[in-house]
Write a protein that holds these residues in place. Structure first.
Motif, PDB file in Angstrom:
ATOM      1  N   VAL A 217     -21.372  16.662   6.236  1.00 46.74           N
ATOM      2  CA  VAL A 217     -21.021  15.617   5.175  1.00 46.74           C
ATOM      3  C   VAL A 217     -21.317  16.254   3.923  1.00 46.74           C
ATOM      4  CG1 VAL A 217     -22.648  13.972   5.579  1.00 46.74           C
ATOM      5  CG2 VAL A 217     -20.462  13.308   4.764  1.00 46.74           C
ATOM      6  N   GLY A 218     -20.487  16.100   2.939  1.00 49.62           N
ATOM      7  CA  GLY A 218     -20.890  16.651   1.526  1.00 49.62           C
ATOM      8  C   GLY A 218     -20.830  18.139   1.560  1.00 49.62           C
ATOM      9  N   LYS A 219     -20.805  18.712   2.543  1.00 52.73           N
ATOM     10  CA  LYS A 219     -20.893  20.341   2.425  1.00 52.73           C
ATOM     11  C   LYS A 219     -19.465  20.930   2.078  1.00 52.73           C
ATOM     12  CE  LYS A 219     -25.149  20.753   3.491  1.00 52.73           C
ATOM     13  NZ  LYS A 219     -25.629  20.475   4.842  1.00 52.73           N
ATOM     14  N   LYS A 238     -11.878  17.549   6.208  1.00 53.98           N
ATOM     15  CA  LYS A 238     -11.978  16.215   5.148  1.00 53.98           C
ATOM     16  C   LYS A 238     -12.159  14.980   6.012  1.00 53.98           C
ATOM     17  CE  LYS A 238      -9.524  16.264   1.721  1.00 53.98           C
ATOM     18  NZ  LYS A 238     -10.389  16.667   0.299  1.00 53.98           N
ATOM     19  N   GLY A 239     -11.752  14.725   7.063  1.00 57.33           N
ATOM     20  CA  GLY A 239     -11.809  13.687   7.753  1.00 57.33           C
ATOM     21  C   GLY A 239     -13.458  13.334   8.312  1.00 57.33           C
ATOM     22  N   LEU A 240     -13.986  14.744   8.109  1.00 54.55           N
ATOM     23  CA  LEU A 240     -15.517  14.586   8.640  1.00 54.55           C
ATOM     24  C   LEU A 240     -16.311  14.634   7.129  1.00 54.55           C
ATOM     25  CD1 LEU A 240     -15.481  17.644  11.056  1.00 54.55           C
ATOM     26  CD2 LEU A 240     -15.855  15.280  11.613  1.00 54.55           C
ATOM     27  N   GLY A 241     -15.867  14.353   6.346  1.00 53.39           N
ATOM     28  CA  GLY A 241     -16.456  14.379   4.853  1.00 53.39           C
ATOM     29  C   GLY A 241     -16.894  15.557   4.184  1.00 53.39           C
ATOM     30  N   MET A 242     -16.115  16.594   4.671  1.00 52.26           N
ATOM     31  CA  MET A 242     -16.402  17.868   3.902  1.00 52.26           C
ATOM     32  C   MET A 242     -15.676  17.968   2.586  1.00 52.26           C
ATOM     33  SD  MET A 242     -17.001  20.416   7.103  1.00 52.26           S
ATOM     34  CE  MET A 242     -18.060  21.545   6.306  1.00 52.26           C
ATOM     35  N   HIS A 274     -20.516  26.588   1.774  1.00 47.13           N
ATOM     36  CA  HIS A 274     -21.604  26.443   2.883  1.00 47.13           C
ATOM     37  C   HIS A 274     -21.014  27.025   4.227  1.00 47.13           C
ATOM     38  CE1 HIS A 274     -22.530  23.448   0.076  1.00 47.13           C
ATOM     39  NE2 HIS A 274     -23.788  23.984  -0.041  1.00 47.13           N
ATOM     40  N   PHE A 275     -19.857  26.607   4.592  1.00 47.32           N
ATOM     41  CA  PHE A 275     -19.372  27.041   5.734  1.00 47.32           C
ATOM     42  C   PHE A 275     -17.860  27.888   5.449  1.00 47.32           C
ATOM     43  CE2 PHE A 275     -21.601  23.664   7.037  1.00 47.32           C
ATOM     44  CZ  PHE A 275     -22.260  23.677   8.179  1.00 47.32           C
ATOM     45  N   ILE A 276     -17.713  28.948   6.040  1.00 48.70           N
ATOM     46  CA  ILE A 276     -16.332  29.808   5.918  1.00 48.70           C
ATOM     47  C   ILE A 276     -15.665  29.827   7.195  1.00 48.70           C
ATOM     48  CG2 ILE A 276     -15.483  31.693   5.030  1.00 48.70           C
ATOM     49  CD1 ILE A 276     -17.804  32.272   3.260  1.00 48.70           C
ATOM     50  N   SER A 277     -14.470  29.432   7.141  1.00 47.60           N
ATOM     51  CA  SER A 277     -13.696  29.260   8.364  1.00 47.60           C
ATOM     52  C   SER A 277     -12.441  30.360   8.148  1.00 47.60           C
ATOM     53  CB  SER A 277     -13.079  27.810   8.832  1.00 47.60           C
ATOM     54  OG  SER A 277     -12.706  28.012  10.252  1.00 47.60           O
ATOM     55  N   LEU A 278     -12.220  31.244   9.069  1.00 50.86           N
ATOM     56  CA  LEU A 278     -11.139  32.153   8.768  1.00 50.86           C
ATOM     57  C   LEU A 278      -9.851  31.861   9.568  1.00 50.86           C
ATOM     58  CD1 LEU A 278     -13.714  35.253   9.397  1.00 50.86           C
ATOM     59  CD2 LEU A 278     -13.249  33.788   7.529  1.00 50.86           C
ATOM     60  N   HIS A 279      -8.792  31.962   8.968  1.00 50.37           N
ATOM     61  CA  HIS A 279      -7.424  31.510   9.570  1.00 50.37           C
ATOM     62  C   HIS A 279      -6.323  32.709   9.034  1.00 50.37           C
ATOM     63  CE1 HIS A 279      -9.536  28.300  11.381  1.00 50.37           C
ATOM     64  NE2 HIS A 279     -10.018  28.159  10.278  1.00 50.37           N
ATOM     65  N   MET A 280      -6.796  33.743   8.647  1.00 51.60           N
ATOM     66  CA  MET A 280      -5.493  34.805   8.327  1.00 51.60           C
ATOM     67  C   MET A 280      -5.086  35.586   9.336  1.00 51.60           C
ATOM     68  SD  MET A 280      -8.870  35.806   6.732  1.00 51.60           S
ATOM     69  CE  MET A 280      -8.586  36.146   5.009  1.00 51.60           C
TER      70      MET A 280
END
Ligand SMILES: NC(=O)c1ccc[n+]([C@@H]2O[C@H](COP(=O)([O-])OP(=O)(O)OC[C@H]3O[C@@H](n4cnc5c(N)ncnc54)[C@H](O)[C@@H]3O)[C@@H](O)[C@H]2O)c1
Ligand SMILES: O=C(O)[C@H](O)COP(=O)(O)O
Length: 621
Positions: A217-219, A238-242, A274-280
């Motif tokens: 949350v908040g990250k 977003k639902g997790l508050g990020m 803080h977190f990077i998620s790859l989707h390319m």
């Protein structure tokens, strides 16, 4: 209601039918779009045995030629053969079995795949099968469609598929949610050390202090690639508050804004998250886009999730970044090489959580993907154009249905045009002029251009041309096809008034086929659903393009129709259409005669000997 157009002149001519608004190229006319080779033998069609050809493969039939005349049928079935090389959901298999012979052979070596493929019309794979150039070569033109039961097509050599005229289709939507859910699962389990804690407790330890996690949350989460999966991950995060930002050079900003996500530059995304998620996707541009240089720009202690493709990360650089603590943790579902070597430093790293490419592996997604790909492959084998074609234009069904007779006209004009060329100088430039009352933007001519290309190239080469490889084949032969659209003031009901094919810088076997500007020029129209030839050179004619055509230039005088008609009648050659066009009365005329059968040499010689005939040419459609 279904309507059928067919031409009777040769076993390789197309026949289309329109059904449920779909343009179908039915047997034997599957050959029109996806005929796999010049040696294709459509079911129920006379077998032509070539001395050079050892194996003729028709749909579902293996025909081994043991001598020039002796043909051994190893299977009576005319069903297409579909090889499924990786596990596919039952619902998809059921659909495939209702249409063809399905061979589920998993874990084939590359050599075994190459051996099997020469007997197959379709191949269905997931990400574990490398469909390399060697596979297309080994198929010897029989393979018509490769279906990728999933999204990523980086395991299929698309260039080779296109060169071999093989359609590639994928199933782009059915596993999106599964992949997004897996991304979120990895994000949360990495943040709370679930996998490591699970392994430690199973090895008899109870390490409550070691596995203290970080909160979400908040990250800030940077979603790299805001496509189908990326946007679903963003929504869930977003639902997790990020706080979610995204980088995607091709995504519309308003779509991201509507999802409450700010699109930012690559550097901003990786340096603030803080977190990077790859989707390319894995492309030449994204290959190893996460490397020493880009890791060094990241916020120290960043955490990375990859459910896209292993190849977007330089894995050695990631190990270095993990060792230095620049990257605190990584959660990886995909690897540059799958499976990764068992001694991979990355896989063994204690701050790395791994899964064996499970993103799409939910029961629901696999059933969905299987049905999606089975429908696409069956459609392609029936000759339909697919909505999920990866290497061919996707032409909407309603456009196809409207263009159907023009597709036939286009191919026939190409065939006629090339037969008027005398040879010697090579065909380099072809111009196609479409006259239409519709706005140029309302007229999709890719299909027509492909069929004109097919008509021009096939009679003069051993190449086979279809919608997939038309542009490639033309380019390879140095043939430039340019298009011009002329808006005319007529009814917009018909999509096209006329199609004109001009071949420039060539000599003609039929001098009257040249227009004033010196180009071979032929023009056609569709009348009552049937293609007609309406202009040859500067002469107007009107002959239905249903059989073959004889063009004669003659002195414009009475009795000519009778003389030629008698010669044909004596040989039992049926005249389907006849028209005379002239420029000046009693001067010169062009007679265009449509004939159902091919007149023999003697008949053609006699026509040439009629005194008033100055030149003539017989054209096969
Ligand atoms: N792990 C799995 O099992 C699994 C499951 C499904 C999809 N995938 C993979 O996930 C990825 C995304 O799939 P998808 O269905 O969302 O595809 P998609 O085509 O819908 O989305 C990909 C997005 O990446 C963007 N993109 C392209 N180049 C980029 C670049 N240089 N930088 C940033 N963004 C870029 C595109 O504009 C597009 O919006 C693919 O690589 C796919 O193979 C993996
Ligand atoms: O690109 C995809 O669709 C995923 O990576 C899934 O691959 P899979 O079908 O091999 O699980």
């Amino acid at each position: 209601m279904a309507s059928t157009f067919s031409s009777s002149s040769s076993t390789l001519s197309p026949a289309f039918s329109i059904n449920n608004n779909k343009l179908l190229a039915s047997c034997p006319s599957q050959i029109s779009f996806f005929r796999s080779s010049k040696n294709f033998v459509p079911p129920k069609i006379k077998l032509f045995v070539s001395t050079r050809t050892r194996i003729h493969a028709s749909i579902g039939t293996t025909t081994r030629i043991t001598s020039n005349a002796e043909v051994e049928q190893t299977s009576r079935s005319t069903k297409p053969r579909i090889l499924v090389s990786e596990k596919l959901g039952e619902a998809g298999l059921k659909l495939l079995r209702s249409f063809g012979e399905v061979d589920c052979s998993y874990d084939l070596s590359p050599d075994q795949l190459c051996t099997k493929i020469s007997q197959c019309d379709a191949l269905i794979v997931r990400s574990g099968t490398k469909v390399s150039r060697a596979v297309f070569e080994a198929s010897k033109g029989r393979l018509k469609v490769v279906g990728r039961a999933g999204v990523g097509i980086d395991n299929v050599d698309l260039q080779a598929a296109t060169e071999f005229g093989c359609l590639v289709v994928n199933a782009p939507t059915a596993n999106t949610i599964a992949a997004a859910e897996h991304g979120i699962a990895l994000l949360a389990s990495m943040a709370r050390n679930v996998a490591q804690a699970d392994a430690s407790i199973k090895s008899g330890k109870w390490l409550r202090n070691k596995y203290v996690g970080v909160s979400l949350v908040g990250k800030t989460l940077a979603v790299m690639g805001f496509g189908k999966v990326g946007s679903e991950v963003a929504r869930r995060a977003k639902g997790l508050g990020m706080n979610v930002i995204a980088h995607d050079p091709y995504a519309p900003a308003d779509r991201a804004r509507a999802a409450g996500v700010e699109l930012v530059s690559f550097d901003k995304a990786i340096s603030t998250a803080h977190f990077i998620s790859l989707h390319m996707p894995l492309t030449p541009t994204t290959s190893k886009i996460f490397n020493d240089a880009t890791f060094s720009k990241m916020k120290p202690g960043v955490r990375i999730i990859n459910v896209a493709r292993g190849g977007v990360i330089d894995e050695d650089a990631l190990v270095r970044a993990l060792d230095k603590g620049v990257v605190a943790q990584a959660a990886l579902d995909v690897f540059a090489k799958e499976p990764p070597p068992s001694d991979s430093k990355l896989v063994q790293h204690e701050n790395v959580t791994v899964t064996p490419h499970l993103g799409a592996s939910t029961k629901e997604a696999q059933e969905g993907v299987a049905v999606e790909i089975a429908e696409a492959v069956v459609g392609a084998l029936k000759g339909e154009l697919s909505a999920t074609a990866v290497n061919a234009p996707m032409v909407p069904a309603e456009v196809l249905s409207e263009l159907a007779p023009y597709v036939l006209l286009a191919e026939k004009l190409g065939r006629l045009g090339v037969q008027l060329v005398a040879g010697g100088r090579g065909i380099k430039n072809v111009k196609v002029v479409y006259r239409s009352a519709r706005d140029p933007d309302d007229l999709d001519t890719r299909l027509l251009r492909a069929m004109i290309t097919k008509g021009i190239i096939e009679p003069i080469s051993s190449s086979f041309v279809n919608l997939v490889n038309a542009d490639f084949t033309a380019k390879q032969r140095g043939l430039r096809i340019s298009e011009e659209r002329v808006v005319v003031d007529s009814s917009q009901v018909q999509p096209i008034d006329s199609i004109q094919v001009q071949i420039s810088n060539v000599d003609s076997r039929f001098a009257s086929g040249l227009s004033e500007d010196g180009n071979i020029t032929i023009e056609g129209r569709v009348k009552y659903g049937i293609p007609h030839l309406t202009q040859v050179g500067s002469f107007s004619v009107d002959v239905s393009l249903e059989g073959n055509v004889i063009l004669c230039r003659q002195v414009d005088q009475p009795g000519m129709i009778g003389k030629v008609g008698n010669i044909l009648a004596e040989r039992n050659v049926n005249v389907s259409f006849m028209s005379v066009g002239r420029t000046v009365k009693r001067n010169e005329a062009i007679m265009a005669i449509g004939v159902d059968e091919k007149p023999d040499k003697d008949a053609l010689k006699q026509i040439g000997e009629v005194p008033a005939i100055q030149e003539f040419v017989f054209l096969e459609l």
